[in-house]
Design a protein around this motif. Sequence first.
Motif, mmCIF file in Angstrom:
data_model
loop_
_atom_site.group_PDB
_atom_site.id
_atom_site.type_symbol
_atom_site.label_atom_id
_atom_site.label_comp_id
_atom_site.label_asym_id
_atom_site.label_seq_id
_atom_site.Cartn_x
_atom_site.Cartn_y
_atom_site.Cartn_z
ATOM 1 N N HIS A 191 -2.413 4.213 -7.123
ATOM 2 C CA HIS A 191 -1.658 2.987 -6.863
ATOM 3 C C HIS A 191 -0.889 2.553 -8.108
ATOM 4 O O HIS A 191 0.304 2.242 -8.039
ATOM 5 C CB HIS A 191 -2.611 1.878 -6.405
ATOM 6 C CG HIS A 191 -1.956 0.539 -6.311
ATOM 7 N ND1 HIS A 191 -1.111 0.197 -5.284
ATOM 8 C CD2 HIS A 191 -2.008 -0.539 -7.137
ATOM 9 C CE1 HIS A 191 -0.667 -1.035 -5.472
ATOM 10 N NE2 HIS A 191 -1.194 -1.500 -6.587
ATOM 11 N N GLN A 192 -1.564 2.533 -9.245
ATOM 12 C CA GLN A 192 -0.920 2.134 -10.494
ATOM 13 C C GLN A 192 0.235 3.064 -10.843
ATOM 14 O O GLN A 192 1.293 2.610 -11.305
ATOM 15 C CB GLN A 192 -1.946 2.072 -11.619
ATOM 16 C CG GLN A 192 -2.932 0.935 -11.440
ATOM 17 C CD GLN A 192 -4.130 1.015 -12.368
ATOM 18 O OE1 GLN A 192 -4.503 2.086 -12.850
ATOM 19 N NE2 GLN A 192 -4.764 -0.130 -12.616
ATOM 20 N N ASP A 193 0.075 4.355 -10.623
ATOM 21 C CA ASP A 193 1.153 5.316 -10.868
ATOM 22 C C ASP A 193 2.344 5.054 -9.944
ATOM 23 O O ASP A 193 3.502 5.120 -10.370
ATOM 24 C CB ASP A 193 0.663 6.753 -10.683
ATOM 25 C CG ASP A 193 -0.272 7.220 -11.782
ATOM 26 O OD1 ASP A 193 -0.350 6.554 -12.846
ATOM 27 O OD2 ASP A 193 -0.936 8.264 -11.580
ATOM 28 N N LEU A 194 2.067 4.756 -8.668
ATOM 29 C CA LEU A 194 3.143 4.479 -7.716
ATOM 30 C C LEU A 194 3.911 3.224 -8.119
ATOM 31 O O LEU A 194 5.146 3.218 -8.132
ATOM 32 C CB LEU A 194 2.579 4.327 -6.300
ATOM 33 C CG LEU A 194 3.588 3.946 -5.222
ATOM 34 C CD1 LEU A 194 4.668 5.019 -5.062
ATOM 35 C CD2 LEU A 194 2.863 3.704 -3.899
ATOM 36 N N VAL A 195 3.192 2.165 -8.467
ATOM 37 C CA VAL A 195 3.849 0.918 -8.884
ATOM 38 C C VAL A 195 4.710 1.164 -10.123
ATOM 39 O O VAL A 195 5.865 0.728 -10.197
ATOM 40 C CB VAL A 195 2.820 -0.204 -9.136
ATOM 41 C CG1 VAL A 195 3.464 -1.405 -9.816
ATOM 42 C CG2 VAL A 195 2.155 -0.622 -7.825
ATOM 43 N N ALA A 196 4.175 1.896 -11.098
ATOM 44 C CA ALA A 196 4.926 2.186 -12.326
ATOM 45 C C ALA A 196 6.181 3.000 -12.027
ATOM 46 O O ALA A 196 7.257 2.716 -12.565
ATOM 47 C CB ALA A 196 4.038 2.917 -13.324
ATOM 48 N N ARG A 237 12.134 2.797 -11.510
ATOM 49 C CA ARG A 237 13.370 3.129 -10.769
ATOM 50 C C ARG A 237 14.151 1.886 -10.366
ATOM 51 O O ARG A 237 15.149 1.979 -9.664
ATOM 52 C CB ARG A 237 13.029 3.958 -9.539
ATOM 53 C CG ARG A 237 12.526 5.327 -9.900
ATOM 54 C CD ARG A 237 12.279 6.164 -8.698
ATOM 55 N NE ARG A 237 11.800 7.473 -9.114
ATOM 56 C CZ ARG A 237 11.589 8.467 -8.296
ATOM 57 N NH1 ARG A 237 11.822 8.320 -7.006
ATOM 58 N NH2 ARG A 237 11.155 9.617 -8.739
ATOM 59 N N GLY A 238 13.664 0.722 -10.780
ATOM 60 C CA GLY A 238 14.371 -0.516 -10.491
ATOM 61 C C GLY A 238 14.090 -1.090 -9.117
ATOM 62 O O GLY A 238 14.803 -1.991 -8.670
ATOM 63 N N LEU A 239 13.068 -0.604 -8.447
ATOM 64 C CA LEU A 239 12.731 -1.117 -7.123
ATOM 65 C C LEU A 239 11.865 -2.368 -7.252
ATOM 66 O O LEU A 239 11.083 -2.500 -8.180
ATOM 67 C CB LEU A 239 11.972 -0.052 -6.319
ATOM 68 C CG LEU A 239 12.735 1.250 -6.081
ATOM 69 C CD1 LEU A 239 11.813 2.292 -5.464
ATOM 70 C CD2 LEU A 239 13.946 1.008 -5.193
#
Length: 98
Positions: free
Chosen positions: A69-74, A79-81
């Motif tokens: 989860h932390q990797d996905l959020v980072a 990417r500016g999302l």
Amino acid sequence: MTRAELLKAYRATTYRADADGHRMDLRIGQPVDLRGLSPERQPVETWAFVSAANPGSRPLSTAENLERHQDLVATCTARGLVVYEGWGIPETDVANDS
């Protein structure tokens, strides 16, 4: 679980997100009211509820899911999302329903 059981479980889940101080409950196949988002987020053209947990519906440990989860959020943030935290709330334990 069979594919049909997984689909039933996903459809029996409320996907909740806190966005700009507005709690949104999302359900598969139902329209989403995005009016609670802050004005700078309007209009929203594209959005998705994405999870890195339990890939391929294969359960992982809490620690593994948190790291994913932390990797996905980072990655999304880099990417500016815009990222809003969310979680799934199952109605029942579909796997054990009769």
